[in-house]
Motif scaffolding. Sequence first.
Motif, PDB file in Angstrom:
ATOM      1  N   UNK A  67       0.835  -1.209   0.000  1.00  0.00           N
ATOM      2  CA  UNK A  67       0.000   0.000   0.000  1.00  0.00           C
ATOM      3  C   UNK A  67       0.863   1.251   0.000  1.00  0.00           C
ATOM      4  N   UNK A  68       1.909   1.215   0.807  1.00  0.00           N
ATOM      5  CA  UNK A  68       2.814   2.353   0.855  1.00  0.00           C
ATOM      6  C   UNK A  68       3.472   2.589  -0.502  1.00  0.00           C
ATOM      7  N   UNK A  69       3.903   1.510  -1.157  1.00  0.00           N
ATOM      8  CA  UNK A  69       4.630   1.638  -2.416  1.00  0.00           C
ATOM      9  C   UNK A  69       3.712   1.990  -3.579  1.00  0.00           C
ATOM     10  N   UNK A  70       2.511   1.436  -3.600  1.00  0.00           N
ATOM     11  CA  UNK A  70       1.616   1.617  -4.735  1.00  0.00           C
ATOM     12  C   UNK A  70       0.682   2.814  -4.594  1.00  0.00           C
ATOM     13  N   UNK A  71       0.425   3.254  -3.369  1.00  0.00           N
ATOM     14  CA  UNK A  71      -0.546   4.330  -3.153  1.00  0.00           C
ATOM     15  C   UNK A  71       0.125   5.607  -2.670  1.00  0.00           C
ATOM     16  N   UNK A  72       0.851   5.511  -1.560  1.00  0.00           N
ATOM     17  CA  UNK A  72       1.364   6.716  -0.914  1.00  0.00           C
ATOM     18  C   UNK A  72       2.539   7.324  -1.669  1.00  0.00           C
ATOM     19  N   UNK A  73       3.478   6.501  -2.070  1.00  0.00           N
ATOM     20  CA  UNK A  73       4.666   7.034  -2.740  1.00  0.00           C
ATOM     21  C   UNK A  73       4.322   7.728  -4.059  1.00  0.00           C
ATOM     22  N   UNK A  74       3.489   7.157  -4.935  1.00  0.00           N
ATOM     23  CA  UNK A  74       3.147   7.887  -6.171  1.00  0.00           C
ATOM     24  C   UNK A  74       2.437   9.206  -5.921  1.00  0.00           C
ATOM     25  N   UNK A  75       1.540   9.251  -4.919  1.00  0.00           N
ATOM     26  CA  UNK A  75       0.819  10.490  -4.638  1.00  0.00           C
ATOM     27  C   UNK A  75       1.734  11.560  -4.048  1.00  0.00           C
ATOM     28  N   UNK A  76       2.820  11.138  -3.422  1.00  0.00           N
ATOM     29  CA  UNK A  76       3.747  12.095  -2.804  1.00  0.00           C
ATOM     30  C   UNK A  76       4.961  12.374  -3.673  1.00  0.00           C
ATOM     31  N   UNK A  77       4.878  12.039  -4.944  1.00  0.00           N
ATOM     32  CA  UNK A  77       6.035  12.201  -5.828  1.00  0.00           C
ATOM     33  C   UNK A  77       6.546  13.648  -5.883  1.00  0.00           C
ATOM     34  N   UNK A  78       5.671  14.666  -5.995  1.00  0.00           N
ATOM     35  CA  UNK A  78       6.197  16.053  -5.987  1.00  0.00           C
ATOM     36  C   UNK A  78       6.932  16.401  -4.693  1.00  0.00           C
ATOM     37  N   UNK A  79       6.508  15.829  -3.581  1.00  0.00           N
ATOM     38  CA  UNK A  79       7.187  16.084  -2.309  1.00  0.00           C
ATOM     39  C   UNK A  79       8.581  15.475  -2.318  1.00  0.00           C
ATOM     40  N   UNK A  80       8.705  14.297  -2.896  1.00  0.00           N
ATOM     41  CA  UNK A  80      10.026  13.670  -2.995  1.00  0.00           C
ATOM     42  C   UNK A  80      10.958  14.511  -3.867  1.00  0.00           C
ATOM     43  N   UNK A  81      10.421  15.079  -4.931  1.00  0.00           N
ATOM     44  CA  UNK A  81      11.242  15.925  -5.798  1.00  0.00           C
ATOM     45  C   UNK A  81      11.732  17.149  -5.043  1.00  0.00           C
ATOM     46  N   UNK A  82      10.814  17.806  -4.321  1.00  0.00           N
ATOM     47  CA  UNK A  82      11.193  19.010  -3.567  1.00  0.00           C
ATOM     48  C   UNK A  82      12.186  18.686  -2.466  1.00  0.00           C
ATOM     49  N   UNK A  83      11.928  17.631  -1.722  1.00  0.00           N
ATOM     50  CA  UNK A  83      12.856  17.269  -0.653  1.00  0.00           C
ATOM     51  C   UNK A  83      14.199  16.838  -1.218  1.00  0.00           C
ATOM     52  N   UNK A  84      14.173  16.144  -2.351  1.00  0.00           N
ATOM     53  CA  UNK A  84      15.424  15.745  -2.973  1.00  0.00           C
ATOM     54  C   UNK A  84      16.272  16.941  -3.361  1.00  0.00           C
ATOM     55  N   UNK A  85      15.636  17.992  -3.893  1.00  0.00           N
ATOM     56  CA  UNK A  85      16.383  19.196  -4.247  1.00  0.00           C
ATOM     57  C   UNK A  85      16.973  19.867  -3.010  1.00  0.00           C
ATOM     58  N   UNK A  86      16.204  19.918  -1.932  1.00  0.00           N
ATOM     59  CA  UNK A  86      16.714  20.524  -0.691  1.00  0.00           C
ATOM     60  C   UNK A  86      17.886  19.718  -0.148  1.00  0.00           C
ATOM     61  N   UNK A  87      17.742  18.403  -0.122  1.00  0.00           N
ATOM     62  CA  UNK A  87      18.797  17.547   0.416  1.00  0.00           C
ATOM     63  C   UNK A  87      20.057  17.611  -0.437  1.00  0.00           C
TER      64      UNK A  87
END
Length: 280
Positions: free
Chosen positions: A186-206
């Motif tokens: 559920x985490x991999x198929x539902x939550x991670x795809x919906x939070x993809x823009x957040x991962x991009x933003x956090x990745x840029x900050x990191x």
Amino acid sequence: MTIAASLPQSRGEKLWDLLEKAGCYLLGILWVLPLLYSVWMAFHAPEYEVRFELFAPLTLENFFNAWNAAPFGRYFLNTFMLISTILVCQFVICTLAAYAFARYEFRGKTLIFMLVLVQLMIMPEVLLVENYRTISQLGLVDTILAMGLPYMASAFGIFLLRQTFLTIPRELDDAARVEGAGPLMTLWKVYVPLARPIYVAYGLVSVSYHWNNLLWPLVITNSVTTRPLTVGLQVFASPDQGVQWSVISAASLMTSAPLLVGFLLFQRQFVQSFMRAGIK
């Protein structure tokens, strides 16, 4: 009477808006001038460092001198390896922790999350000595792993992803459970795809933070084979050879170019992700 009272207020608002815009333009000019001066020095001969000529001849000699003065290829490789290791570990650890804080109830949940938030208030420099002692006892001094180990879990990443996961409807969990998906699926198929823009933003900050981080890599590394770009730039400030500002400017542009290109490519996702998370 009401119309007369509103006129001065309208003029005052326009004046205030004008002053705000003027202040923003002034700050922008003050920020851009050093950058433009650095670009000017990087593409011109050293004799043009202190004098400006509109049609001065351009040259790439400073970039060749900078590249030959230090093993930049090795520095770039070390930096990419360091950032990739940190980012992968942060994504995995922060995702699992944020999912647990957002969707599970367990004893001490509030206290543990408060301790995570407390880490946001602690400067990394405060832990410098203890981190060095720990890394030294593990026998990892002067390694790429030693530079990344203290940053493989991020309190900011956990907080950011938790806020995002809380906005996802629980009905999606029920639908995934009906389809036979477990918690990790559920985490991999539902939550991670919906939070993809957040991962991009956090990745840029990191990536931006660790690309520019100097103090910890400077303390924990001793050899050229493990130094990242930020530590490698110190070779151009040697008191024996003198300071060559044109070469330093060229080297600085080479090290900052990947960050600048990455931000320009993902600028929209970066801004939108923080807006969706409700973080200013």
